[in-house]
Design a protein around this motif. Structure first.
Motif, PDB file in Angstrom:
ATOM      1  N   ALA A   1       0.844  -1.193   0.000  1.00 35.97           N
ATOM      2  CA  ALA A   1       0.000   0.000   0.000  1.00 35.97           C
ATOM      3  C   ALA A   1       0.882   1.246   0.000  1.00 35.97           C
ATOM      4  O   ALA A   1       0.769   2.111   0.872  1.00 35.97           O
ATOM      5  CB  ALA A   1      -0.939  -0.015   1.204  1.00 35.97           C
TER       6      ALA A   1
ATOM      7  N   GLN B   1       7.404  -8.119  13.965  1.00 39.22           N
ATOM      8  CA  GLN B   1       5.994  -8.006  13.572  1.00 39.22           C
ATOM      9  C   GLN B   1       5.906  -7.535  12.129  1.00 39.22           C
ATOM     10  O   GLN B   1       6.604  -6.605  11.736  1.00 39.22           O
ATOM     11  CB  GLN B   1       5.277  -7.001  14.500  1.00 39.22           C
ATOM     12  CG  GLN B   1       3.807  -6.778  14.140  1.00 39.22           C
ATOM     13  CD  GLN B   1       3.096  -5.855  15.130  1.00 39.22           C
ATOM     14  OE1 GLN B   1       3.591  -5.587  16.222  1.00 39.22           O
ATOM     15  NE2 GLN B   1       1.928  -5.368  14.750  1.00 39.22           N
TER      16      GLN B   1
ATOM     17  N   ASN C   1       3.057  -5.903   9.663  1.00 35.98           N
ATOM     18  CA  ASN C   1       1.785  -5.221   9.866  1.00 35.98           C
ATOM     19  C   ASN C   1       0.783  -5.442   8.735  1.00 35.98           C
ATOM     20  O   ASN C   1      -0.417  -5.243   8.940  1.00 35.98           O
ATOM     21  CB  ASN C   1       2.035  -3.712  10.019  1.00 35.98           C
ATOM     22  CG  ASN C   1       2.933  -3.411  11.199  1.00 35.98           C
ATOM     23  OD1 ASN C   1       2.551  -3.591  12.342  1.00 35.98           O
ATOM     24  ND2 ASN C   1       4.172  -2.974  10.928  1.00 35.98           N
ATOM     25  N   ALA C   2       1.268  -5.843   7.575  1.00 36.77           N
ATOM     26  CA  ALA C   2       0.379  -5.822   6.414  1.00 36.77           C
ATOM     27  C   ALA C   2       0.889  -6.738   5.306  1.00 36.77           C
ATOM     28  O   ALA C   2       1.376  -6.278   4.272  1.00 36.77           O
ATOM     29  CB  ALA C   2       0.253  -4.390   5.896  1.00 36.77           C
TER      30      ALA C   2
ATOM     31  N   ILE D   1      -6.174 -11.374  10.611  1.00 38.86           N
ATOM     32  CA  ILE D   1      -6.257 -10.843   9.243  1.00 38.86           C
ATOM     33  C   ILE D   1      -7.286  -9.721   9.244  1.00 38.86           C
ATOM     34  O   ILE D   1      -8.444  -9.937   9.615  1.00 38.86           O
ATOM     35  CB  ILE D   1      -6.676 -11.943   8.244  1.00 38.86           C
ATOM     36  CG1 ILE D   1      -5.667 -13.105   8.267  1.00 38.86           C
ATOM     37  CG2 ILE D   1      -6.803 -11.368   6.834  1.00 38.86           C
ATOM     38  CD1 ILE D   1      -6.062 -14.282   7.370  1.00 38.86           C
ATOM     39  N   VAL D   2      -6.880  -8.523   8.863  1.00 41.10           N
ATOM     40  CA  VAL D   2      -7.819  -7.412   8.754  1.00 41.10           C
ATOM     41  C   VAL D   2      -8.535  -7.575   7.412  1.00 41.10           C
ATOM     42  O   VAL D   2      -7.893  -7.514   6.355  1.00 41.10           O
ATOM     43  CB  VAL D   2      -7.113  -6.051   8.834  1.00 41.10           C
ATOM     44  CG1 VAL D   2      -8.141  -4.926   8.838  1.00 41.10           C
ATOM     45  CG2 VAL D   2      -6.240  -5.979  10.083  1.00 41.10           C
TER      46      VAL D   2
ATOM     47  N   ALA E   1      -8.696  -5.117   3.694  1.00 41.84           N
ATOM     48  CA  ALA E   1      -7.938  -3.903   4.001  1.00 41.84           C
ATOM     49  C   ALA E   1      -6.990  -3.491   2.879  1.00 41.84           C
ATOM     50  O   ALA E   1      -6.388  -2.423   2.939  1.00 41.84           O
ATOM     51  CB  ALA E   1      -7.172  -4.089   5.309  1.00 41.84           C
ATOM     52  N   PHE E   2      -6.848  -4.330   1.849  1.00 35.07           N
ATOM     53  CA  PHE E   2      -5.954  -4.016   0.735  1.00 35.07           C
ATOM     54  C   PHE E   2      -6.721  -4.142  -0.571  1.00 35.07           C
ATOM     55  O   PHE E   2      -7.424  -5.132  -0.800  1.00 35.07           O
ATOM     56  CB  PHE E   2      -4.754  -4.971   0.724  1.00 35.07           C
ATOM     57  CG  PHE E   2      -3.731  -4.642  -0.326  1.00 35.07           C
ATOM     58  CD1 PHE E   2      -2.829  -3.609  -0.132  1.00 35.07           C
ATOM     59  CD2 PHE E   2      -3.656  -5.356  -1.520  1.00 35.07           C
ATOM     60  CE1 PHE E   2      -1.881  -3.286  -1.094  1.00 35.07           C
ATOM     61  CE2 PHE E   2      -2.716  -5.050  -2.488  1.00 35.07           C
ATOM     62  CZ  PHE E   2      -1.829  -4.012  -2.276  1.00 35.07           C
TER      63      PHE E   2
ATOM     64  N   VAL F   1      -1.618  -9.557   9.938  1.00 30.98           N
ATOM     65  CA  VAL F   1      -0.670  -9.098  10.950  1.00 30.98           C
ATOM     66  C   VAL F   1       0.050 -10.352  11.437  1.00 30.98           C
ATOM     67  O   VAL F   1      -0.596 -11.313  11.878  1.00 30.98           O
ATOM     68  CB  VAL F   1      -1.394  -8.418  12.130  1.00 30.98           C
ATOM     69  CG1 VAL F   1      -0.379  -7.979  13.184  1.00 30.98           C
ATOM     70  CG2 VAL F   1      -2.210  -7.229  11.632  1.00 30.98           C
TER      71      VAL F   1
END
Lengths: 162, 162
Positions: free
Chosen positions: A29, A115, A117-118, A140-141, A144-145, A157
């Protein structure tokens, strides 16, 4: 292939890889409108962060990574890292070699863990690679992408305790 | 109490809250060495981000929040937000009022959802508040925050789909 610290002379090759990855629209992103200088600020950070390159036997830059604290101050004991591999060098173990190098560096530097993050869910090569190197997906968000090829997909994450 | 857009004249009161929160060492991984100008750059970002304040009936700034895209470009459809409440104004619903305002703003602005990247696990007031406002904990990164009072504690990644 060997991994070594980024040098100023590497920038044109590293920038070519960054642009290729951003324009691919599948894994980062990052803003396509960033100038070359903004890309450099994102990728080549000040100490204690490091930037490294993977160099082929013929001297070609095959990939690059940077690593450092994931957050300032009270979060600075956890590291993070980002990785990019040239499309011409996929499937040669460049990402794995960069990952192992960066994990070893972060352990040696005294971080408690690493970590991510994405990590894009449809980037299955990366998801499998990081799991194989000891990362677990914390969560998992969803959606988000906005993947150029796949539309809205999740971002993992991930975390690995040292 | 009312919530309104941040104005330049609010900065001294907002900065007092930011410093108090940073120095408390319980809720934010912000660097205590940041200058006042660096704090302002973090809290008062350029558009499309917004910064707001909660103002008491006597004109006192009780708390503040900022919100905007969580990531650039292909992640910019998901919002994020940060919140701080003055220690003198705790327990009065300031955080909840700011949360509701920011959620309403983000929905209206067309974001698909809101993500929090780092809610400190021992900040139980915040964790309960965000769950009550519709967020779910996607995962907890273990020991990722070095709390002044509690030592190493987890950081929640939270998400709410709009």
């Amino acid at each position: 292939m060997r991994i070594r610290a980024f040098e100023d002379a590497d920038w044109p090759a590293v920038y070519t890889i960054i642009r290729e990855v951003i324009d691919g629209g599948e894994t980062y992103a990052y803003d396509p409108d960033w100038t070359e200088q903004e890309c450099r600020q994102v990728w080549v950070g000040p100490a204690p962060s490091i930037t490294v390159v993977a160099v082929g036997d013929d001297g070609t830059i095959l990939g690059t990574a940077h690593s450092g604290p994931n957050r300032p101050a009270r979060g600075s004991h956890v590291s993070t890292a980002s990785f990019m591999v040239s499309s011409k060098a996929r499937g040669q173990g460049v990402g794995r070699a960069l990952g192992l190098y960066v994990l070893d560096w972060a352990r040696s530097a005294g971080y408690h863990g690493m970590q991510f993050n994405a990590v894009v869910d449809t980037n299955t090569v990366a998801v499998k690679l990081w799991h194989s190197l000891g990362f677990e997906t914390i969560g998992i968000v969803p959606e988000a992408f906005d993947s150029l090829a796949h539309g809205l997909v999740g971002l993992h994450v991930m975390y690995q305790k040292f």
